[in-house]
Design a protein around this motif. Structure first.
Motif, PDB file in Angstrom:
ATOM      1  N   ALA A  67      12.024   4.160  -9.765  1.00  0.00           N
ATOM      2  CA  ALA A  67      11.093   5.206 -10.186  1.00  0.00           C
ATOM      3  C   ALA A  67      10.565   5.989  -8.991  1.00  0.00           C
ATOM      4  CB  ALA A  67       9.942   4.592 -10.972  1.00  0.00           C
ATOM      5  N   VAL A  68      10.244   5.297  -7.900  1.00  0.00           N
ATOM      6  CA  VAL A  68       9.732   5.969  -6.700  1.00  0.00           C
ATOM      7  C   VAL A  68      10.856   6.734  -6.003  1.00  0.00           C
ATOM      8  CG1 VAL A  68       8.704   5.601  -4.416  1.00  0.00           C
ATOM      9  CG2 VAL A  68       7.835   4.343  -6.393  1.00  0.00           C
ATOM     10  N   ALA A  69      12.051   6.135  -5.960  1.00  0.00           N
ATOM     11  CA  ALA A  69      13.190   6.772  -5.287  1.00  0.00           C
ATOM     12  C   ALA A  69      13.651   8.037  -5.992  1.00  0.00           C
ATOM     13  CB  ALA A  69      14.349   5.785  -5.182  1.00  0.00           C
ATOM     14  N   SER A  70      13.247   8.230  -7.237  1.00  0.00           N
ATOM     15  CA  SER A  70      13.692   9.406  -7.996  1.00  0.00           C
ATOM     16  C   SER A  70      12.953  10.676  -7.596  1.00  0.00           C
ATOM     17  CB  SER A  70      13.513   9.170  -9.503  1.00  0.00           C
ATOM     18  OG  SER A  70      12.135   9.118  -9.846  1.00  0.00           O
ATOM     19  N   ASN A  71      11.994  10.573  -6.672  1.00  0.00           N
ATOM     20  CA  ASN A  71      11.215  11.735  -6.237  1.00  0.00           C
ATOM     21  C   ASN A  71      11.502  12.095  -4.784  1.00  0.00           C
ATOM     22  OD1 ASN A  71       9.607  12.041  -8.681  1.00  0.00           O
ATOM     23  ND2 ASN A  71       8.655  10.111  -8.083  1.00  0.00           N
ATOM     24  N   ALA A 111       0.083  10.363 -14.972  1.00  0.00           N
ATOM     25  CA  ALA A 111       1.433  10.233 -14.428  1.00  0.00           C
ATOM     26  C   ALA A 111       2.330  11.323 -14.994  1.00  0.00           C
ATOM     27  CB  ALA A 111       2.004   8.862 -14.756  1.00  0.00           C
ATOM     28  N   ALA A 112       3.308  11.732 -14.209  1.00  0.00           N
ATOM     29  CA  ALA A 112       4.309  12.682 -14.702  1.00  0.00           C
ATOM     30  C   ALA A 112       5.222  11.983 -15.692  1.00  0.00           C
ATOM     31  CB  ALA A 112       5.122  13.233 -13.535  1.00  0.00           C
ATOM     32  N   PHE A 129       0.908   9.659  -5.130  1.00  0.00           N
ATOM     33  CA  PHE A 129       1.268  11.003  -4.670  1.00  0.00           C
ATOM     34  C   PHE A 129       2.082  11.758  -5.722  1.00  0.00           C
ATOM     35  CE2 PHE A 129       2.673  14.374  -2.006  1.00  0.00           C
ATOM     36  CZ  PHE A 129       1.896  14.365  -0.860  1.00  0.00           C
ATOM     37  N   ALA A 130       3.119  11.112  -6.253  1.00  0.00           N
ATOM     38  CA  ALA A 130       3.995  11.792  -7.208  1.00  0.00           C
ATOM     39  C   ALA A 130       3.278  12.126  -8.511  1.00  0.00           C
ATOM     40  CB  ALA A 130       5.222  10.929  -7.490  1.00  0.00           C
ATOM     41  N   ALA A 131       2.259  11.341  -8.868  1.00  0.00           N
ATOM     42  CA  ALA A 131       1.515  11.605 -10.104  1.00  0.00           C
ATOM     43  C   ALA A 131       0.644  12.858  -9.978  1.00  0.00           C
ATOM     44  CB  ALA A 131       0.651  10.400 -10.461  1.00  0.00           C
ATOM     45  N   TRP A 132       0.135  13.137  -8.801  1.00  0.00           N
ATOM     46  CA  TRP A 132      -0.767  14.267  -8.587  1.00  0.00           C
ATOM     47  C   TRP A 132      -0.079  15.632  -8.746  1.00  0.00           C
ATOM     48  CZ3 TRP A 132      -5.924  15.118  -7.652  1.00  0.00           C
ATOM     49  CH2 TRP A 132      -6.735  14.004  -7.415  1.00  0.00           C
ATOM     50  N   MET A 139       0.830  -1.200   0.000  1.00  0.00           N
ATOM     51  CA  MET A 139       0.000   0.000   0.000  1.00  0.00           C
ATOM     52  C   MET A 139       0.868   1.254   0.000  1.00  0.00           C
ATOM     53  SD  MET A 139      -2.856  -1.150   2.824  1.00  0.00           S
ATOM     54  CE  MET A 139      -3.696   0.442   2.858  1.00  0.00           C
ATOM     55  N   GLU A 140       1.897   1.256   0.824  1.00  0.00           N
ATOM     56  CA  GLU A 140       2.798   2.410   0.913  1.00  0.00           C
ATOM     57  C   GLU A 140       3.425   2.706  -0.446  1.00  0.00           C
ATOM     58  OE1 GLU A 140       5.226   5.228   3.418  1.00  0.00           O
ATOM     59  OE2 GLU A 140       3.251   4.301   3.518  1.00  0.00           O
ATOM     60  N   LEU A 141       3.868   1.658  -1.145  1.00  0.00           N
ATOM     61  CA  LEU A 141       4.498   1.842  -2.444  1.00  0.00           C
ATOM     62  C   LEU A 141       3.514   2.436  -3.452  1.00  0.00           C
ATOM     63  CD1 LEU A 141       7.179   1.356  -3.988  1.00  0.00           C
ATOM     64  CD2 LEU A 141       6.196  -0.818  -4.757  1.00  0.00           C
ATOM     65  N   ALA A 142       2.270   1.944  -3.443  1.00  0.00           N
ATOM     66  CA  ALA A 142       1.253   2.471  -4.360  1.00  0.00           C
ATOM     67  C   ALA A 142       0.954   3.940  -4.060  1.00  0.00           C
ATOM     68  CB  ALA A 142      -0.024   1.637  -4.257  1.00  0.00           C
ATOM     69  N   LEU A 143       0.860   4.300  -2.794  1.00  0.00           N
ATOM     70  CA  LEU A 143       0.552   5.672  -2.407  1.00  0.00           C
ATOM     71  C   LEU A 143       1.679   6.638  -2.787  1.00  0.00           C
ATOM     72  CD1 LEU A 143      -0.924   4.832   1.100  1.00  0.00           C
ATOM     73  CD2 LEU A 143      -2.224   5.762  -0.819  1.00  0.00           C
ATOM     74  N   LEU A 144       2.913   6.172  -2.738  1.00  0.00           N
ATOM     75  CA  LEU A 144       4.066   7.011  -3.081  1.00  0.00           C
ATOM     76  C   LEU A 144       4.246   7.181  -4.584  1.00  0.00           C
ATOM     77  CD1 LEU A 144       6.660   5.384  -0.669  1.00  0.00           C
ATOM     78  CD2 LEU A 144       6.008   7.798  -0.582  1.00  0.00           C
ATOM     79  N   SER A 145       3.685   6.307  -5.367  1.00  0.00           N
ATOM     80  CA  SER A 145       4.070   6.123  -6.766  1.00  0.00           C
ATOM     81  C   SER A 145       3.704   7.293  -7.685  1.00  0.00           C
ATOM     82  CB  SER A 145       3.424   4.849  -7.309  1.00  0.00           C
ATOM     83  OG  SER A 145       2.055   5.073  -7.585  1.00  0.00           O
ATOM     84  N   ASN A 146       4.276   7.212  -8.882  1.00  0.00           N
ATOM     85  CA  ASN A 146       3.960   8.150  -9.957  1.00  0.00           C
ATOM     86  C   ASN A 146       3.045   7.474 -10.978  1.00  0.00           C
ATOM     87  OD1 ASN A 146       4.082  10.377 -11.786  1.00  0.00           O
ATOM     88  ND2 ASN A 146       5.747   9.385 -12.882  1.00  0.00           N
ATOM     89  N   LYS A 147       2.230   6.535 -10.537  1.00  0.00           N
ATOM     90  CA  LYS A 147       1.357   5.821 -11.461  1.00  0.00           C
ATOM     91  C   LYS A 147       0.031   6.552 -11.640  1.00  0.00           C
ATOM     92  CE  LYS A 147       3.347   1.251 -10.859  1.00  0.00           C
ATOM     93  NZ  LYS A 147       3.117  -0.171 -10.497  1.00  0.00           N
ATOM     94  N   ALA A 148      -0.477   6.521 -12.868  1.00  0.00           N
ATOM     95  CA  ALA A 148      -1.754   7.157 -13.178  1.00  0.00           C
ATOM     96  C   ALA A 148      -2.894   6.358 -12.567  1.00  0.00           C
ATOM     97  CB  ALA A 148      -1.939   7.249 -14.689  1.00  0.00           C
ATOM     98  N   SER A 149      -4.003   7.016 -12.336  1.00  0.00           N
ATOM     99  CA  SER A 149      -5.179   6.296 -11.863  1.00  0.00           C
ATOM    100  C   SER A 149      -5.831   5.557 -13.034  1.00  0.00           C
ATOM    101  CB  SER A 149      -6.185   7.253 -11.219  1.00  0.00           C
ATOM    102  OG  SER A 149      -6.640   8.224 -12.148  1.00  0.00           O
TER     103      SER A 149
END
Length: 331
Positions: free
Chosen positions: A267-271, A176-177, A148-151, A124-134
């Protein structure tokens, strides 16, 4: 020295009992800093929506005495939303294995349920942090929350060719960004995002970043090179502070929190996320629950699942330094 002639040793013995400790040691931590920081709120649909608004830009405001009023239509609020995502873990243990005498646990099933529950929280934590589109979802297509990163699109500092994502009012989807050229994380990038966030009206209190990026942050000039004498006289010792856990910026004091989960994805660590905890929450549609699955043989089957989303109350309250090297100095 030679072994005594005729001595019977452990290499020949067949009746020695094996020694297996009555404990199972997990090294992988279970902390979920983002979920803990922003808290939880209940949601009642698979597509929760909310409204955002902004104040008008300050401007000159002087009128005549006895001024005749003229009215203009004001802008409507913006309506945004996210989709819930279902995550699960499945466990199947044979009846015989669950009843067999074991080291470190009495029940294989109970131990696995506890372990899978911790793993589910980290997913769940990984999904919430991600840059993935809905993803709205459909028959055969799983719903997916916008991370979070996508928003984030208002207060951003991206690498060359990087593009903002954010909520798309035309499609109702969080885009997604676009990835930019990766670069080293430097202080001016963070200061730029903090200034943008302040001007936009945000009051962030937290910087969240990968473990490697945290070491880079601690090396910023003037942040973590403090030294102080501890004790008195001949017992005096020099303490060197090599890490920084708080950043006194031009726009407020921020806690700097490394997130282990970020290190599992380049990808997540890059933010580097700049967060106002009051302006985001984990939306819980259905909390983690255990379900007994139908028996398909001589085994006990269980499923842990959860349905949740990210409530981004106003993305302009947050910011991101994107496209940094977040795992190593070159990735």
């Amino acid at each position: 020295m030679a072994q005594v002639t005729g001595a019977f040793d452990t290499y020949e013995a067949v009746g020695n009992r094996e020694e297996l400790a009555e404990a199972i040691y997990l090294i992988t931590p279970e902390e979920t800093p983002l979920s803990t920081l922003i808290g939880r709120e209940p949601v009642k649909s698979v597509h929760p929506e909310w409204q955002t608004d902004v104040l008008a830009t300050p401007g000159a405001n002087a009128v005549l005495e006895g001024n005749e009023w003229a009215f203009t239509e004001f802008a409507a609020t913006a309506r945004v939303g996210n989709y819930t995502q279902i995550s699960e873990k499945v466990i199947s243990v044979t009846r015989t294995q669950d009843k067999t005498l074991k080291a470190g646990r009495k029940s294989e099933l109970k131990r696995e349920l506890q372990k899978k529950g911790k793993e589910l929280k980290r997913d769940m934590e990984l999904a919430l942090l991600s840059n993935k589109a809905s993803v709205a979802g459909a028959a055969g297509t799983a719903r997916q929350l916008g991370g979070f990163a996508a928003w984030l699109e208002t207060n951003t500092n991206r690498g060359a060719t990087g593009t903002d994502g954010g909520f798309n009012s035309g499609t109702g989807i969080v885009d997604a960004a676009g990835a930019g050229t990766q670069r080293a994380f430097i202080k001016t990038q963070l200061d730029d995002v903090l200034m943008q966030t302040f001007v936009a009206g945000g009051n962030p209190t937290t910087v969240m970043l990968s473990p490697y990026a945290k070491t880079v942050f601690s090396g910023f000039s003037g942040i973590a090179d403090l030294r102080s004498n501890q004790g008195q006289g001949s017992k005096s010792q020099l303490t060197i502070f090599a890490g920084a856990d708080m950043y006194v910026s031009d726009f407020g004091v921020l806690d700097v929190i490394p997130n282990r989960v970020m290190s599992y994805s380049t990808a997540v660590a890059s933010n580097v996320l700049v967060i106002d905890p009051d302006k985001a929450a984990v939306g819980i549609f259905d909390d983690i629950q255990m379900h007994e699955a139908a028996k398909t043989g001589d085994a006990e089957n269980r499923v842990l699942n959860v349905e949740y989303t990210l409530i981004m109350k106003n993305e302009a309250a947050h910011g991101v330094v994107a496209d940094i090297f977040g795992v190593t100095s070159a990735s």
